[in-house]
Design a protein around this motif. Structure first.
Motif, PDB file in Angstrom:
ATOM      1  N   ALA A  27      -5.126   5.005  -6.037  1.00  0.00           N
ATOM      2  CA  ALA A  27      -5.573   5.293  -4.664  1.00  0.00           C
ATOM      3  C   ALA A  27      -6.688   4.337  -4.239  1.00  0.00           C
ATOM      4  N   ASN A  28      -7.511   3.948  -5.203  1.00  0.00           N
ATOM      5  CA  ASN A  28      -8.615   3.023  -4.909  1.00  0.00           C
ATOM      6  C   ASN A  28      -8.108   1.685  -4.383  1.00  0.00           C
ATOM      7  N   LEU A  29      -6.892   1.315  -4.797  1.00  0.00           N
ATOM      8  CA  LEU A  29      -6.305   0.035  -4.378  1.00  0.00           C
ATOM      9  C   LEU A  29      -5.662   0.124  -2.993  1.00  0.00           C
ATOM     10  N   ALA A  30      -5.453   1.345  -2.509  1.00  0.00           N
ATOM     11  CA  ALA A  30      -4.671   1.516  -1.278  1.00  0.00           C
ATOM     12  C   ALA A  30      -5.332   0.836  -0.079  1.00  0.00           C
ATOM     13  N   TYR A  31      -6.657   0.969   0.010  1.00  0.00           N
ATOM     14  CA  TYR A  31      -7.310   0.448   1.210  1.00  0.00           C
ATOM     15  C   TYR A  31      -7.141  -1.068   1.329  1.00  0.00           C
ATOM     16  N   VAL A  32      -7.456  -1.759   0.268  1.00  0.00           N
ATOM     17  CA  VAL A  32      -7.481  -3.219   0.365  1.00  0.00           C
ATOM     18  C   VAL A  32      -6.072  -3.794   0.545  1.00  0.00           C
ATOM     19  N   LEU A  33      -5.077  -3.109   0.005  1.00  0.00           N
ATOM     20  CA  LEU A  33      -3.702  -3.563   0.253  1.00  0.00           C
ATOM     21  C   LEU A  33      -3.289  -3.253   1.687  1.00  0.00           C
ATOM     22  N   ALA A  34      -3.692  -2.082   2.169  1.00  0.00           N
ATOM     23  CA  ALA A  34      -3.366  -1.735   3.559  1.00  0.00           C
ATOM     24  C   ALA A  34      -4.009  -2.727   4.523  1.00  0.00           C
ATOM     25  N   ALA A  35      -5.218  -3.175   4.175  1.00  0.00           N
ATOM     26  CA  ALA A  35      -5.933  -4.115   5.043  1.00  0.00           C
ATOM     27  C   ALA A  35      -5.234  -5.468   5.115  1.00  0.00           C
ATOM     28  N   ARG A  36      -4.365  -5.762   4.161  1.00  0.00           N
ATOM     29  CA  ARG A  36      -3.639  -7.035   4.167  1.00  0.00           C
ATOM     30  C   ARG A  36      -2.250  -6.932   4.774  1.00  0.00           C
ATOM     31  N   PHE A  37      -1.921  -5.728   5.188  1.00  0.00           N
ATOM     32  CA  PHE A  37      -0.625  -5.548   5.824  1.00  0.00           C
ATOM     33  C   PHE A  37      -0.582  -6.345   7.130  1.00  0.00           C
ATOM     34  N   ALA A  57       0.845  -1.203   0.000  1.00  0.00           N
ATOM     35  CA  ALA A  57       0.000   0.000   0.000  1.00  0.00           C
ATOM     36  C   ALA A  57       0.876   1.247   0.000  1.00  0.00           C
ATOM     37  N   ASP A  58       1.924   1.223   0.792  1.00  0.00           N
ATOM     38  CA  ASP A  58       2.817   2.384   0.889  1.00  0.00           C
ATOM     39  C   ASP A  58       3.466   2.701  -0.455  1.00  0.00           C
ATOM     40  N   SER A  59       3.792   1.664  -1.210  1.00  0.00           N
ATOM     41  CA  SER A  59       4.485   1.894  -2.480  1.00  0.00           C
ATOM     42  C   SER A  59       3.587   2.594  -3.499  1.00  0.00           C
ATOM     43  N   LEU A  60       2.266   2.473  -3.347  1.00  0.00           N
ATOM     44  CA  LEU A  60       1.373   3.168  -4.274  1.00  0.00           C
ATOM     45  C   LEU A  60       1.553   4.681  -4.183  1.00  0.00           C
ATOM     46  N   LEU A  61       1.945   5.142  -2.998  1.00  0.00           N
ATOM     47  CA  LEU A  61       2.059   6.591  -2.786  1.00  0.00           C
ATOM     48  C   LEU A  61       3.141   7.212  -3.664  1.00  0.00           C
ATOM     49  N   ALA A  62       4.113   6.408  -4.062  1.00  0.00           N
ATOM     50  CA  ALA A  62       5.179   6.951  -4.923  1.00  0.00           C
ATOM     51  C   ALA A  62       4.585   7.477  -6.221  1.00  0.00           C
ATOM     52  N   TYR A  63       3.618   6.738  -6.740  1.00  0.00           N
ATOM     53  CA  TYR A  63       2.987   7.188  -7.984  1.00  0.00           C
ATOM     54  C   TYR A  63       2.203   8.483  -7.760  1.00  0.00           C
ATOM     55  N   LEU A  64       1.512   8.585  -6.634  1.00  0.00           N
ATOM     56  CA  LEU A  64       0.751   9.812  -6.366  1.00  0.00           C
ATOM     57  C   LEU A  64       1.688  11.014  -6.235  1.00  0.00           C
TER      58      LEU A  64
END
Ligand SMILES: [Ca+2]
Ligand SMILES: [Ca+2]
Length: 588
Positions: free
Chosen positions: A576-586, A120-127
């Motif tokens: 960003a839409n993917l961030a939640y579900v990946l964070a939930a699997r952390f 989830a954290d790695s998605l932020l690089a794109y943002l």
């Protein structure tokens, strides 16, 4: 999302070629890996009819640690003449393995508790890379003085309104209030529910360095600050910055030379939501009101106010006031505010607004505990209990947006038992409708419209919410398959997030990636589409040989090609839409 009408693209940037099986059999695995307690399935895709009797799993020392065991034949799908599901859920011992079947090896298979750590954290690089205003990747300003001039307004057209900031929507530099508000909401929800999934390695301006604030909250604030600019007065709700005239030139964001009638590289237009069909030229959208956008802004502002209550009281108060005002504006103007086309016929054709007002209302209730907000949310929920694409085989572009309804979960968090049961059932109906279409070997039941990856992320998010709300694991197989698909269990064997997994898009449709050879880490690409959609879009031309050609013979296609804006363009709100579900699997 970017519909570039270019006559020629420069050739792709090259880079290492993806590993594509040169045989007629491929074993597709989740390239992030599998958690020990989770369902674990790989899918074997054979391009010609073939009987597979079984499979085994080997460790690094070539010892068989699982099997041989039977493979389950699951029929034809897309390019695969036959698929087999290879279920190794009973293998729980952490390690790195490979699956062997029909003489073919899979990519490495990781089993560990932490396979989603950092995802989830790695998605932020794109943002961060997509930031407008000050851009930390270029260490330069982007559109800082050009944003924007009000257009399509009966009395105020030509007025300059300062709206610099936010994120570019995709590989073009258009910016939308609706997508930004949804993205911001997903970041704020991810932070609220799963803060441990994010690090603090960047400052508020996106440059490296810790600042004592979680990076997901830094990014959410970047979105909120722009949304505040896009709602400058109680009756002035801004919709969009720039338009598809942006697509004329293939420029880097720092020297965007789009010409909106004020000279190349000049000012950019900013559109308000008017509640009427919009479009300055021959193409018009079908807008009917303000509520779809107003509801999204209200939700982001209310969630933002809660997130910043302790950290920045003045900011939190301002957000709360703007949340109330924009929600009232939406309530007074029901209907949708679609994005505005210019020279191209493409726009975001959002047709639903009750979902957005439901979310705005329930987040205001969570913030204020004023019961009329809850009652309104519950009424709006009944207007659209199921996201309408669920169970369908097609939909128009962004017709039902956001792709899942966060508000039902928020009602569950804040409501009484009777309301909780109702919204859980709403979610179940949507999941069931998708699952009913998912009899294929990949267990995928979404329609392959433009942005299919976003539908998968949303399906998985809704399924995650539902499981948390009810404890019912009926749809866990489909939830898992959706994420497995995004990370490589698909006919092409491609992880759809740049930089995650072994095989991911190397030549995305992006000028930044193409000209600077910069890897857009964290960007989720649009994903496969029906062949019929790909064939009908304007200006698409593959610029290099298709390394996935053997897998592009079916009803859906995907191309790792800079010329394919339909399947291979990273997109801001999808990411960003993917961030939640990946964070939930952390998991630590
Ligand atoms: Ca930070
Ligand atoms: Ca909507």
């Amino acid at each position: 999302m970017l519909a570039v009408s270019l006559s020629c693209h420069p050739p792709g940037s090259g880079g290492p070629a993806p590993q594509v099986g040169d045989t007629s059999v491929a074993i597709r695995v989740n390239q992030l890996g599998y958690r020990p307690d989770a369902p674990k399935v790989a899918v074997l895709c054979a391009l010609a009819p073939r009987k597979i009797t079984g499979f085994r799993i080997m460790d690094g020392r070539n010892r068989t640690v699982f099997g041989p065991t039977a493979a389950t034949a699951t029929g034809q799908f897309g390019p695969c003449a036959v698929t087999y599901r290879l279920d190794f859920s009973r293998l729980r011992r952490p390690g790195v393995y490979r699956i062997v079947a029909a003489g073919v090896n899979s990519l490495p298979v990781r089993i560990a508790d932490d396979v989603y750590r950092g995802a989830a954290d790695s998605l932020l690089a794109y943002l961060r890379e997509q930031r407008s205003g000050y851009n930390p990747v270029f260490r330069d300003s982007v559109h800082k003085r050009s944003d924007g001039v009000l257009v399509d307004d009966p009395t105020r057209s030509g007025e300059f309104i300062p709206v610099s900031g936010g994120w570019a929507d995709a590989s073009d530099y258009l910016q939308y209030g609706a997508t930004t508000a949804h993205a911001t909401t997903m970041l704020l929800l991810a932070y609220r529910d799963h803060p441990e999934a994010f690090a603090d390695r960047f400052q508020a301006n996106g440059l490296p360095g810790a600042n004592g604030t979680s990076d997901v909250l830094d990014e959410a604030r970047w979105g909120l600050e722009w949304l505040l600019k896009m709602y400058p007065e109680d009756d002035l709700l801004l919709n969009q910055l720039g338009d598809d005239r942006d697509h004329t030139f293939w420029d880097l964001p720092v020297n965007d030379s789009a010409d909106y009638g004020w000279g190349r590289g000049g000012k950019r237009p900013v559109y308000r939501c008017t509640g009427k069909p919009q479009g300055l030229f021959e193409n018009k959208n079908r807008s009917t009101g303000l509520a779809s956008t107003a509801g999204k802004y209200a939700a982001a502002f209310a969630l933002g106010s809660a997130a910043f209550r302790e950290r920045d009281t003045a900011f939190a108060h301002r957000l709360a006031a703007r949340a109330r005002a924009v929600y009232a504006l939406g309530a007074a103007h029901p209907g949708v505010c679609q994005t505005a086309p210019a020279r191209s016929p493409y726009f975001y054709e959002e047709d639903d607004w009750a979902d957005d007002m439901e979310l705005g209302a329930v987040e205001l209730y969570a913030l204020t505990r004023e019961s009329p907000y809850f009652d309104a949310a519950f009424r709006y929920a009944a207007q659209e209990p199921v996201s309408p694409w669920m169970g369908q085989d097609t939909a128009r572009h962004y017709q039902w947006y956001p792709w899942h309804n966060n508000a039902h979960y928020e009602i569950w968090r804040t409501g009484a038992d009777s309301a909780r049961r109702v919204v859980a059932e709403y979610y179940r109906r949507g999941l069931e409708a998708v699952a009913r279409r998912a009899g294929n070997g990949f267990r995928i039941g979404i329609p392959f419209i433009w942005c299919s990856n976003n539908l998968l992320a949303s399906f998985a998010t809704q399924a995650t919410f539902y499981r948390r709300m009810t404890g019912d694991s009926t749809y866990l197989e489909y939830e898992t398959s959706a994420l497995d698909w995004l990370f490589g269990v698909n006919p092409w064997g491609v992880s759809m997030v740049i930089g995650l997994g072994d095989t991911y898009p190397r030549t995305p449709h992006s000028v930044v990636s193409d000209q600077l050879h910069l890897q857009l880490t964290g960007g989720l690409v649009d994903g496969p589409v029906y062949r019929s959609i790909f064939g009908a879009l304007r200006g698409i031309r593959l610029v290099e040989p298709d390394e996935y050609a053997p897998f592009n013979t079916g009803f859906i296609v995907y191309h790792d090609d800079v010329g394919d804006y339909s399947t291979n363009e990273p997109i801001m709100d999808g990411t960003a839409n993917l961030a939640y579900v990946l964070a939930a699997r952390f998991r630590h």
